[in-house]
Design a protein around this motif. Structure first.
Motif, PDB file in Angstrom:
ATOM      1  N   MET A   1      10.627 -12.598  10.576  1.00 24.34           N
ATOM      2  CA  MET A   1      10.579 -12.865   9.132  1.00 24.34           C
ATOM      3  C   MET A   1      11.946 -12.530   8.520  1.00 24.34           C
ATOM      4  O   MET A   1      12.397 -11.388   8.623  1.00 24.34           O
ATOM      5  CB  MET A   1       9.481 -11.997   8.482  1.00 24.34           C
ATOM      6  N   ILE A   2      12.570 -13.530   7.931  1.00 19.27           N
ATOM      7  CA  ILE A   2      13.861 -13.275   7.287  1.00 19.27           C
ATOM      8  C   ILE A   2      13.566 -12.788   5.863  1.00 19.27           C
ATOM      9  O   ILE A   2      12.894 -13.476   5.086  1.00 19.27           O
ATOM     10  CB  ILE A   2      14.729 -14.550   7.240  1.00 19.27           C
ATOM     11  N   LEU A   3      14.029 -11.587   5.534  1.00 18.19           N
ATOM     12  CA  LEU A   3      13.743 -11.016   4.212  1.00 18.19           C
ATOM     13  C   LEU A   3      14.821 -11.381   3.201  1.00 18.19           C
ATOM     14  O   LEU A   3      14.514 -11.676   2.049  1.00 18.19           O
ATOM     15  CB  LEU A   3      13.624  -9.495   4.319  1.00 18.19           C
ATOM     16  N   CYS A   4      16.073 -11.299   3.631  1.00 15.39           N
ATOM     17  CA  CYS A   4      17.153 -11.579   2.673  1.00 15.39           C
ATOM     18  C   CYS A   4      18.395 -12.035   3.425  1.00 15.39           C
ATOM     19  O   CYS A   4      18.563 -11.736   4.621  1.00 15.39           O
ATOM     20  CB  CYS A   4      17.451 -10.339   1.836  1.00 15.39           C
ATOM     21  N   GLU A   5      19.239 -12.725   2.679  1.00  6.01           N
ATOM     22  CA  GLU A   5      20.508 -13.172   3.276  1.00  6.01           C
ATOM     23  C   GLU A   5      21.621 -13.039   2.252  1.00  6.01           C
ATOM     24  O   GLU A   5      21.456 -13.403   1.082  1.00  6.01           O
ATOM     25  CB  GLU A   5      20.398 -14.637   3.730  1.00  6.01           C
ATOM     26  N   GLY A   6      22.741 -12.522   2.717  1.00  5.73           N
ATOM     27  CA  GLY A   6      23.934 -12.427   1.879  1.00  5.73           C
ATOM     28  C   GLY A   6      23.742 -11.595   0.620  1.00  5.73           C
ATOM     29  O   GLY A   6      24.374 -11.845  -0.411  1.00  5.73           O
ATOM     30  N   LEU A   7      22.878 -10.584   0.710  1.00  6.22           N
ATOM     31  CA  LEU A   7      22.513  -9.805  -0.484  1.00  6.22           C
ATOM     32  C   LEU A   7      23.655  -8.868  -0.908  1.00  6.22           C
ATOM     33  O   LEU A   7      24.186  -8.120  -0.093  1.00  6.22           O
ATOM     34  CB  LEU A   7      21.289  -8.967  -0.134  1.00  6.22           C
ATOM     35  N   THR A   8      24.019  -8.936  -2.163  1.00 10.32           N
ATOM     36  CA  THR A   8      25.063  -8.049  -2.683  1.00 10.32           C
ATOM     37  C   THR A   8      24.513  -7.324  -3.905  1.00 10.32           C
ATOM     38  O   THR A   8      23.977  -7.958  -4.819  1.00 10.32           O
ATOM     39  CB  THR A   8      26.313  -8.853  -3.088  1.00 10.32           C
ATOM     40  N   VAL A   9      24.600  -6.006  -3.887  1.00  9.98           N
ATOM     41  CA  VAL A   9      24.141  -5.198  -5.035  1.00  9.98           C
ATOM     42  C   VAL A   9      25.230  -4.184  -5.367  1.00  9.98           C
ATOM     43  O   VAL A   9      25.731  -3.497  -4.478  1.00  9.98           O
ATOM     44  CB  VAL A   9      22.831  -4.447  -4.714  1.00  9.98           C
ATOM     45  N   SER A  10      25.629  -4.120  -6.616  1.00 14.30           N
ATOM     46  CA  SER A  10      26.637  -3.138  -7.048  1.00 14.30           C
ATOM     47  C   SER A  10      26.109  -2.377  -8.241  1.00 14.30           C
ATOM     48  O   SER A  10      25.394  -2.935  -9.076  1.00 14.30           O
ATOM     49  CB  SER A  10      27.929  -3.852  -7.462  1.00 14.30           C
ATOM     50  N   PHE A  11      26.462  -1.104  -8.336  1.00 12.78           N
ATOM     51  CA  PHE A  11      26.213  -0.310  -9.550  1.00 12.78           C
ATOM     52  C   PHE A  11      27.582  -0.011 -10.128  1.00 12.78           C
ATOM     53  O   PHE A  11      28.289   0.861  -9.624  1.00 12.78           O
ATOM     54  CB  PHE A  11      25.451   0.965  -9.214  1.00 12.78           C
ATOM     55  N   GLY A  12      27.986  -0.759 -11.120  1.00  8.58           N
ATOM     56  CA  GLY A  12      29.339  -0.628 -11.661  1.00  8.58           C
ATOM     57  C   GLY A  12      30.331  -1.105 -10.614  1.00  8.58           C
ATOM     58  O   GLY A  12      30.206  -2.206 -10.068  1.00  8.58           O
TER      59      GLY A  12
END
Lengths: 194, 276
Positions: free
Chosen positions: A1-12
């Motif tokens: 099961m592919i959950l996510c791809e190329g995920l980018t998360v930044s806080f500031g």
């Protein structure tokens, strides 16, 4: 099961996830492990739709996931049983005893959260999460405060669930009994796994 | 599971337990009122001595005199008509004020625009002297409506302030849990907002009940709706009947305390539903 791809998360300015992709087995328990602050909780929150990523794709809608938060978030004014009936539709209230048994809380149905120990509260939060109908269960440290033999028994029951479980744990014994383990080293997480 | 033991030999013990509990409650509740009654008695006696029996009733009557006036009044139809009319008017104002205050709190917390628009107006109502409003409302409506309108106006800012603070203080993590558990909005209100707001609702209710009585009776004194407690209080001033002034004041205080107690009981009963 592919959950996510190329995920980018930044806080500031701080990037927590950087082009992160994740695939897990369709059944069983996958454990996420890694140092504190490497973005494990953020990843679960993004997969549950509680944080918006800056980029990339998540392949499950929030309604298809159920999350157990790092803290129990019990309602002090509801009994153990009510915590489960609150999330279950009325036609599934018959499943309450099975859920209590899964979390080893039999006989505690009428107990208020204030009377539960830390480990019992954690197991109640877990049972409430599992009461939700989901295609993926996201569990953030589900066995914090739970003694190891009991945690391993519950882990066995999680492996039998019809939907996959992605859990965060630092406990080597839990990791040893998971079906798959993903070691994370960040931040930022850039690993493509498994 | 055995049936509870309700044999006669057991009942006197239980009754005894209840009696001793009542006795204990009285033991805790009585000393303070008894002390203040004693202070009142001593002060009245000192005034009496200073005036050598020449009209101390004008300044500070004895508790027994006030009690005798009160029991005399309670036997008349006018007394009950005044009590019931004032109670009805002020309770109506209180209920309207509670509803409007709660609605405004929800609106100002839900919308920044509503907050910017409504908050200054509510603060003005809170700061303005009640006498100004009484005279204005007297001009705008009939004198019989003034106490209810004034009670509502005085209650709204208190309820709005308490509930707004309560809504802002609701644990954001529990609200996030509600979202994660896919609770519909009504369930979030019932399971998270209302129980979290309970202490704020209790404070708002008790403060509002006292304020509604004070402002409502003040409005009655100025507008003289018929029949009313305020009107009777006004007449005591007119005839310098100080024992009767004390008696009507005691009635007002007692009614305020009873209303507050009833609201507390209603809230406790309502709160039990959250864990039922």
């Amino acid at each position: 099961m592919i959950l996510c791809e190329g995920l980018t998360v930044s806080f500031g300015e701080r990037a927590v996830l950087d082009r992160f992709s994740l695939q897990i087995p369709d059944r069983g328990v996958t454990a996420l492990s890694g140092p504190s602050g490497c973005g494990k909780t953020t990843l679960l929150r993004v997969l549950a739709g509680l944080e918006r990523p800056c980029g990339g794709a998540v392949y499950l809608s929030p309604r298809e996931t159920a999350i157990l938060f790092q803290d129990d978030r019990l309602l002090p004014w509801r009994t153990v049983e009510q915590h489960l009936t609150d999330v279950l539709p009325r036609e599934r209230w018959g499943e309450v005893p099975a859920l209590l048994a899964l979390a080893e809380l039999e006989g505690e149905g009428k107990t208020m959260p204030a009377a539960l120990s830390g480990g019992m509260g954690r197991r109640l939060a877990l049972a409430r999460c599992l009461a939700l109908d989901a295609k993926l269960y996201l569990l953030d440290e589900p066995f914090a405060g739970v003694d190891l033999p009991r945690a391993l028994r519950i882990l066995e029951r999680l492996r039998a669930l019809p939907a996959p479980v992605l859990l965060v744990s630092h406990e080597p014994d839990i990791l040893a009994h998971a079906d798959a383990v993903i070691e994370l080293d960040g931040p930022p997480l850039v690993r493509i796994s498994p | 599971m055995g049936s509870p033991d309700i044999s006669p030999s057991r009942l006197p013990l239980q009754r005894g337990g209840v009696c001793s509990q009542i006795g204990k409650n009285l033991l805790y509740a009585l000393p303070a009122p008894a002390f203040w009654l004693g202070v009142w008695q001593v002060c009245a006696f000192l005034v009496d001595r200073r005036l050598e029996g020449r009209g101390n009733e004008l300044l500070l009557p004895y508790p027994a005199t006030v009690w005798s006036v009160l029991t005399g009044l309670a036997g008349t139809g006018e007394f009950w008509a005044a009590v019931c009319s004032s109670l009805g008017r002020i309770a109506l104002g209180l209920v309207c004020g509670l509803g409007l205050g709660a609605l405004l709190a929800v609106l100002t917390c839900a919308s920044r625009w509503a907050d910017r628009l409504l908050s200054p107006a509510i603060r003005v109502v809170r700061a303005a002297p009640v006498a100004s409003f009484i005279l204005l409302v007297l001009l705008w409506t009939g004198r019989n409506n003034v106490p209810a309108v004034i009670a509502a106006m005085m209650v709204v800012p208190v309820v709005w302030d308490n509930l707004s603070r309560g809504i802002q203080a609701v644990d954001k993590k529990l609200l996030e849990l509600g979202r994660a558990c896919r609770f519909p909005r009504i369930k979030i209100v019932n399971l998270i907002y209302l129980p979290s707001l309970r202490p704020y609702i209790l404070t708002a209710l008790t403060t509002a009940a006292g304020l509604a009585w004070k402002s409502g009776v003040a409005a009655e004194v100025l507008c003289l709706p018929e029949p009313s407690l305020g009107q009777r209080i006004y007449y005591t001033k007119y005839y310098l009947d100080i024992p009767e002034l004390f008696a009507w004041t005691a009635v007002t205080v007692a009614l305020s305390l009873i209303l507050e107690r009833l609201l507390r009981l209603a809230l406790a009963r309502w709160g039990r539903g959250w864990a039922a």
